[in-house]
Structures are given as structure tokens and as C-alpha cells.
Design a protein around this motif. Structure first.
Motif, short mmCIF file in Angstrom:
data_model
loop_
_atom_site.label_atom_id
_atom_site.label_comp_id
_atom_site.label_asym_id
_atom_site.label_seq_id
_atom_site.Cartn_x
_atom_site.Cartn_y
_atom_site.Cartn_z
N UNK A 60 -6.46 -16.96 -6.53
CA UNK A 60 -7.46 -17.44 -5.58
C UNK A 60 -7.20 -16.85 -4.19
N UNK A 61 -8.24 -16.24 -3.64
CA UNK A 61 -8.18 -15.64 -2.32
C UNK A 61 -8.96 -16.48 -1.32
N UNK A 62 -8.30 -16.96 -0.28
CA UNK A 62 -8.96 -17.73 0.78
C UNK A 62 -9.40 -16.77 1.89
N UNK A 63 -10.59 -17.03 2.43
CA UNK A 63 -11.11 -16.19 3.51
C UNK A 63 -12.07 -17.01 4.35
N UNK A 64 -12.25 -16.58 5.59
CA UNK A 64 -13.15 -17.31 6.49
C UNK A 64 -14.57 -16.77 6.34
N UNK A 65 -15.57 -17.50 6.87
CA UNK A 65 -16.96 -17.02 6.76
C UNK A 65 -17.30 -15.89 7.73
N UNK A 66 -16.32 -15.38 8.50
CA UNK A 66 -16.60 -14.23 9.37
C UNK A 66 -17.16 -13.09 8.53
N UNK A 67 -18.11 -12.37 9.09
CA UNK A 67 -18.84 -11.36 8.34
C UNK A 67 -17.91 -10.35 7.67
N UNK A 68 -17.00 -9.76 8.44
CA UNK A 68 -16.16 -8.70 7.88
C UNK A 68 -15.16 -9.23 6.88
N UNK A 69 -14.65 -10.45 7.10
CA UNK A 69 -13.73 -11.03 6.12
C UNK A 69 -14.45 -11.32 4.81
N UNK A 70 -15.68 -11.81 4.91
CA UNK A 70 -16.46 -12.06 3.70
C UNK A 70 -16.73 -10.76 2.95
N UNK A 71 -17.08 -9.71 3.70
CA UNK A 71 -17.31 -8.39 3.08
C UNK A 71 -16.05 -7.92 2.36
N UNK A 72 -14.92 -8.07 3.03
CA UNK A 72 -13.66 -7.61 2.46
C UNK A 72 -13.31 -8.38 1.21
N UNK A 73 -13.53 -9.70 1.24
CA UNK A 73 -13.22 -10.53 0.07
C UNK A 73 -14.06 -10.12 -1.13
N UNK A 74 -15.36 -9.93 -0.93
CA UNK A 74 -16.24 -9.55 -2.03
C UNK A 74 -15.92 -8.14 -2.52
#
Length: 594
Positions: free
Chosen positions: A436-450
Motif C-alpha cells: 500500500x502506497x500512501x500519497x497526498x491529493x497534490x496533483x503531482x503526487x497523485x500523478x506519480x502514484x498512478x
């Protein structure tokens, strides 16, 4: 919104046909009375007001109970957009934002209004009407965290505290040296166990009190009283003595060659001893906090500032979660934007390559397959820095192999092969367990997670995304995530910043690592305050190498922080964390004056 406009909107929403907006509508007074929730007599008064404003045409029916004819002369979208512009012109940002979210606003209009709000919040300026004041507006895409020097954690909060408070000394990156702050000079004993600071006279806090050595003593003592995050750095202080009102001495249990860094730390932002901290810092800085709520932080220039008074008179920082981009936007506000501001579009932008980087850190306090080194190594290959820049771009400008860009530049980061990651997973006996990878809703962090999830899928790794909503606690990460996307932005005093990253017990590394990992990090940085600068830097880089070689932390990319601005905004000086120093900004008026 004026009451008559609100009445118009209620009627238009209920009665106006989207297909035939100009067609007259047959309606009775009784129907309108029900819609407007008022008596028939008041309905007639409201209709008269709407006719006077040329919003409707009304033809009453003959006789009681007979239908009348109502025509709408304006569209509801026109009224909404007009109201929105009026709110912006009056500086009523909260009301304007609430209007955007109103149910009457269509999706198409909502996008248009957000675009206009972003334009108004851009880095451009205009003189304010009768007062002649310059008012800078900034927009943030998240709410403000705790604005307490003892617990400052994020870069933006540290930046604001740096505008409101001062420290004894300040670090200057250009010369790699310390400059006088609230102390005009200082000295130390031969063995560096006593540091003495001599304070400026006549320095005032925002509430009027004159600064004395007692305030400095109180500030340090308060850090211990509130159990500050910063206590790791002040453990050697055994006594603090005031010698009159303008001299303060720190006595240490052992030599400390690093003490100026600690005296200039944001944690040592000097607070007054005569008022209890209430959530709003009272400092000696160029700006004072005039207002703080969940929507806006207002700073006003402090006329009695001991340095050079800011040229801006007021700074408004509006918090618009999920609506602002990653760029920093600023506006000097006033009346008649379009007429007075021919530069009311972004003319240019400034790039700030930030110290630090985005990274992934593993939660080694949670059981799971990520404890196998080969699996972390496989994720190192999948989380490829070169591919990140090529495929996602954005603020990512160079691969990171260290928090320090110049160290990363010395090392060659080459793109890995996904096949190598798949081979490592097989070698580790990976059987499809979820990570499980936790990430914030910041645009670039979301992009990176996906992006990372997609690449993990390609090598057979089951990566599950865990979105961290605002306000979620660190315990959520600890209990529900095996790894976390984080971002570290170092202050100008990068040596102190790196030390704080590796030694602060309340940051992500110490929070997510087990005791064996933290003890190894501590061993690398043991007695670091007693070392010369080259030896200190060597220790910090060894600690970084320890985390990197064991794949406890995966460096991502160095980031470029961009600010959009207009050619009218002058006095551009970069402050700590890559933000512009708002105390030095000024606006050039349309006729060439200031």
C-alpha cells in the motif's frame, strides 16, 4: 448578492426554460408567492423592483386567480457572472468562492469563474483605490497548518513565520555566512561552550513591547515546556543567563561549533514573554498577523519594524483547497482591473530549483513483504527518476540521488530496466501480496502514484493506492501504508535542514523506521555539533547513503518551484524555501511610478 438578484435567481432557476429562455411564462401570484416564500403583497413589491432593474417584464393577469405573463430579460448566468465580478472588485474573495460552488452555477460557468479567479490571483498588481495601499494576494491550494514556531513542519508555514518573526542571527546563502538579526553581534568562548549574543536596542514586538534578553530566554524555555519538535538540537544547553536587558548567554555541556545555525533556526523565532501563545505568533518581523481564519491569512506591514519597512501594505493569503495549481500566484489588488492593469495577465515566471526532492520512504514499522530488501530494490527500479521526468515532466527537472542537487549532479543516474525489477521480485519469492502506497491529493503526487501503480502492474507487483485526505493523522500512514510519497524542501541553511531531516524524531523517517534503523542513523550523526563543517557534511552524506543503500528511502526528482508574475512587480528576492521575500516586493504603477 443583492436581495433582488437573489429573488431573480430563485425565479429563473424554477421557471426559466433552458431551451426557450426568452419566451414569456404564464404564472400566478400564488405560484410566485410559494416560490419566494412570501405574501402575495410582497411578491408584487419584488416584481416591481425586478422590473425597475430591467431584469424582468411583468404583465399581470386580469382578475383574481388569472395567470400573468413573466419574461426574463437577463439570463441567470449573466447575473451570476456579474455578481462574481462585483465581489472580486470589492475584494470579497470568500463570497466569490462560495458563489462558484452555488448549485445554480452550471459546470461550464463554474470552470469560467475558476479561470477568472485564477487570473485575478495571478502574480500581477494594481494600486488600491482611495487609500493608496498596495495589497498583495496569494493563493494556496491547502489550508494553513499550525503557525507556531515550536512546531513548524511545512515549508509554507516556516516561510510565513519568517515574515512575522525574527531570530538572533540569519543565514545568508550567497556568502554561506551568518548576518546580524535581533542580535547585532555575538561571541563564543575558546572551547565553544559559551555563546553570548548582544541584542539591538529599541526593537519592538507587534503588540508594542520592547525586546529584551528575557524574551530570548523565554523563547528557548518555551520549547522545552511545550515539548517542541526541535529539542534534539538544544539538549546541550545547560543554562541561559541574561546579563541586563540586552545581553544573553547560553552555557553548553560540551563544545558546539554549530550553535549559530541553532540560534538562527526558525524554532528560535523570538516570541514575547508577556503574552501567552494563542495560535497566532506575535513577533518583531516586517509583517504582523492582522487576521487568521480557515479562509484567509492577512498580514499587514509593521510600521515599527526595526529594519526596512515593507513596501507592500497588506498581504492576503487565500486558502482554496483542490482548486489551485502547484505554481505560486500573486496579485496586487484594487479597483477597475481591466482598465488600470494592461498587464493583468502573466508576463513571465520565475523558476526556483528547490533544495530537497520528492521521495518514497518505507514504513518499516508495519509488517509486510516490503521488509525484504530485494522488493525495495525492485521498487527502486520501478520508481525510475529518468522515466519520471520524460513521461510526467511538470516541476520535476532532474533526477535526485540526494537531497542536495549538486550531490545528485555528481552521480550518474541511468534508467533501469523493468525486467530487472521482475527478476528481483521472483528472487525474493514475491507471491502477489499487496503493498500500500500512501500519497497526498497534490496533483503531482497523485500523478506519480498512478504512474508508479501502472509500472508496478507491468512487473507483477500489486501496488494499492491509499489517498491521504487533509486532516488524516500520521497514525493513518503508520497503520495503513507500507510506503509513502513525501517531499522535503530544505531551507537556505541546507546543512541545518539536512540535519533536521535525519535527527528530528518527529519527521517521517523516525516515525516510520524501527529502532535498528534510527539507531544506525543516529550513529552516523553522533557528536555532529562538535565537528568542523567538512566533517559535519561528510557525516550527513553518510547518513543519506545509509538510507539510500538499504533502500529505506528512494529519491525521486529535484523540483522546480515556479512563481507566475507580471513585469510590474519588482524587488524580486528569493527567500528561504524558494519563496519570494514579500517584505522586499513593490509594485510599479502604470505611469512608471511606484
Amino acid at each position: 448578492m443583492e436581495l433582488s438578484d437573489a429573488h431573480f435567481m430563485r425565479l429563473a432557476t424554477a421557471l426559466q426554460s433552458p431551451e426557450f429562455p426568452d419566451e414569456p411564462i404564464r404564472v400566478t401570484i400564488e405560484q410566485l408567492s410559494s416560490l419566494l416564500c412570501c405574501t402575495p403583497r410582497n411578491v408584487k413589491f419584488i416584481l416591481r423592483r425586478l422590473e425597475e432593474k430591467a431584469l424582468i417584464s411583468w404583465k399581470p393577469g386580469r382578475g383574481r386567480g388569472h395567470a400573468s405573463s413573466l419574461s426574463f430579460l437577463r439570463s441567470s448566468e449573466e447575473i451570476l457572472e456579474e455578481t462574481f465580478q462585483e465581489l472580486l472588485a470589492k475584494g470579497k474573495m470568500k463570497e466569490a468562492i462560495e458563489l462558484i460552488g452555488a448549485p445554480e452555477v452550471s459546470n461550464l460557468l463554474r470552470e469560467r469563474l475558476w479561470a477568472e479567479l485564477n487570473r485575478q490571483m495571478g502574480f500581477h498588481s494594481e494600486p488600491e483605490r482611495p487609500s493608496g495601499q498596495d495589497v498583495l494576494r496569494m493563493m494556496r491550494n491547502r489550508h494553513l497548518e499550525r503557525l507556531d514556531p515550536a512546531f513548524v513542519f511545512t515549508a509554507f508555514e516556516a516561510y510565513i513565520i519568517g515574515q512575522v518573526c525574527n531570530t538572533l542571527v540569519s543565514y545568508e546563502a550567497a556568502s554561506d555566512s551568518f548576518l546580524p538579526g535581533l542580535a547585532h553581534t555575538w561571541e563564543h568562548s575558546d572551547n565553544y561552550t559559551r555563546w553570548t549574543f548582544y541584542l539591538r536596542k529599541g526593537v519592538r514586538f507587534h503588540h508594542g513591547k520592547t525586546l529584551t534578553a528575557g524574551d530570548v530566554k523565554y523563547t528557548l524555555e518555551r520549547l522545552f515546556q511545550v515539548d517542541s519538535h526541535s529539542l534534539w538540537q538544544y539538549g546541550d544547553v545547560v543554562e541561559v543567563k541574561t546579563e541586563g536587558d540586552y545581553t544573553i548567554c547560553f552555557y553548553l555541556s560540551r563544545s558546539n561549533l554549530f550553535f549559530l545555525h541553532l540560534a538562527g533556526s526558525l524554532y528560535m523565532s523570538i516570541l514575547p514573554s508577556d503574552v501567552s501563545f494563542s495560535g497566532i505568533p506575535v513577533g518583531t518581523g516586517p509583517f504582523r498577523v492582522a487576521n487568521l481564519n480557515e479562509d484567509v491569512l492577512t498580514l499587514t506591514a509593521f510600521d515599527d519594524y526595526y529594519g526596512i519597512r515593507p513596501l507592500l501594505d497588506r498581504v492576503e493569503i487565500w486558502f482554496l483547497p483542490d482548486k489551485a495549481g502547484s505554481d505560486r500566484h500573486y496579485e496586487l489588488s484594487g479597483a477597475n482591473t481591466d482598465e488600470m492593469m494592461p498587464w493583468n495577465q502573466y508576463n513571465s515566471s520565475i523558476d526556483y530549483p528547490a533544495l530537497g526532492c520528492r521521495y518514497i520512504v518505507f514504513n518499516l514499522r508495519r509488517e509486510g513483504v516490503h521488509h525484504r530488501k530485494e522488493i525495495r530494490q525492485a521498487l527502486r527500479i520501478v520508481y525510475d527518476r529518468v522515466a519520471l521526468i520524460r513521461e510526467l515532466g511538470g516541476s520535476r527537472y532532474t533526477p535526485a540521488d540526494s537531497l542536495l542537487p549538486w550531490i545528485s549532479k555528481e552521480r550518474q543516474v541511468v534508467e533501469g530496466q523493468l525486467k530487472e525489477a521482475a527478476d528481483l521480485l521472483r528472487y525474493a519469492g514475491y507471491a502477489g501480496e499487496s503493498i500500500r502506497l500512501a500519497y497526498s491529493p497534490k496533483k503531482e503526487e497523485s500523478e506519480e502514484a498512478e504512474w508508479l501503480q501502472k509500472r508496478c502492474r507491468a512487473v507483477g507487483l500489486n501496488l494499492v493506492l491509499h489517498l491521504l485526505h487533509p486532516g488524516r493523522s500520521a497514525e493513518d500512514i503508520l497503520q495503513n501504508a507500507d510506503l509513502l510519497i513525501g517531499e522535503e524542501v530544505l531551507e537556505d541553511d541546507w546543512e541545518w535542514g539536512m540535519m533536521n531531516f535525519y535527527k528530528n524524531r518527529r519527521n517521517y523517517l523516525h516515525f516510520l523506521f524501527n529502532r535498528p534503523q534510527t539507531e544506525l542513523l543516529d550513529r552516523e550523526t553522533e557528536n555532529i555539533f562538535q565537528l568542523s563543517t567538512p566533517d559535519r557534511v561528510s557525516c550527513l552524506l553518510q547518513a543519506e547513503q545509509l538510507a539510500r543503500d538499504n533502500f529505506w528511502m528512494l529519491h525521486g526528482c529535484h523540483l522546480n518551484k515556479r512563481a507566475k508574475l507580471s513585469q510590474s512587480l519588482l524587488g524580486l528576492h528569493t527567500g528561504s524555501f524558494g519563496f519570494l521575500d514579500i517584505s522586499k516586493l513593490w509594485v510599479k504603477s502604470g505611469d512608471g511610478g511606484s
